[in-house]
Write a protein that holds these residues in place. Structure first.
Motif, short mmCIF file in Angstrom:
data_model
loop_
_atom_site.label_atom_id
_atom_site.label_comp_id
_atom_site.label_asym_id
_atom_site.label_seq_id
_atom_site.Cartn_x
_atom_site.Cartn_y
_atom_site.Cartn_z
N HIS A 1 0.85 -1.19 0.00
CA HIS A 1 0.00 0.00 0.00
C HIS A 1 0.89 1.24 0.00
N ASN B 1 -0.83 5.68 10.30
CA ASN B 1 -0.99 5.67 8.85
C ASN B 1 -2.45 5.33 8.55
N GLU C 1 -3.18 2.69 5.77
CA GLU C 1 -2.91 1.33 6.24
C GLU C 1 -4.07 0.82 7.09
N CYS D 1 -6.47 -2.44 6.30
CA CYS D 1 -6.64 -3.54 7.27
C CYS D 1 -8.12 -3.79 7.57
N CYS E 1 0.35 -3.74 15.41
CA CYS E 1 0.78 -2.41 14.96
C CYS E 1 2.11 -2.07 15.63
#
Length: 104
Positions: free
Chosen positions: A12, A27, A30, A34, A65
């Motif tokens: 990504h 982010n 991101e 997810c 994370c």
């Protein structure tokens, strides 16, 4: 993924943000990816093509994370999407836990 190689890599292009009140990064792109992946996994695996596939429950998914700010954002967005039972944490939080699916 296949039974012999149950690994999928996603690329990504997101941008790391540095909140002013935190030493951590987050982010948003991101996180959105997810949430989309979790949604697809739960939908696909809960409708098995054969009885040999066990449905995937949100509580069987773990998201790891790197930064605490990312953990908070990820939890918020997963809850907004209806995935309250997905476990989200840093590596220290999920160490020793077992999940059928792990997103890093």
């Amino acid at each position: 993924p296949t039974p012999d190689f149950p690994l999928v890599l996603y690329a990504h292009q997101g941008r790391d943000e540095h909140p002013l009140d935190s030493p951590n990064f987050l982010n948003r792109e991101e996180v959105a990816l997810c949430v989309q992946i979790v949604s697809q996994l739960v939908q696909v695996v809960q409708k098995p093509a054969s009885s040999a596939v066990t449905p995937l429950l949100p509580r069987e998914i773990g998201v790891v994370c790197l930064f605490r700010s990312q953990v908070f954002l990820m939890r918020d967005k997963l809850r907004e999407a209806g995935f309250r039972d997905v476990s989200v944490g840093t590596i220290d939080d999920v160490q020793g836990q077992e999940y059928r699916v792990v997103l890093v």
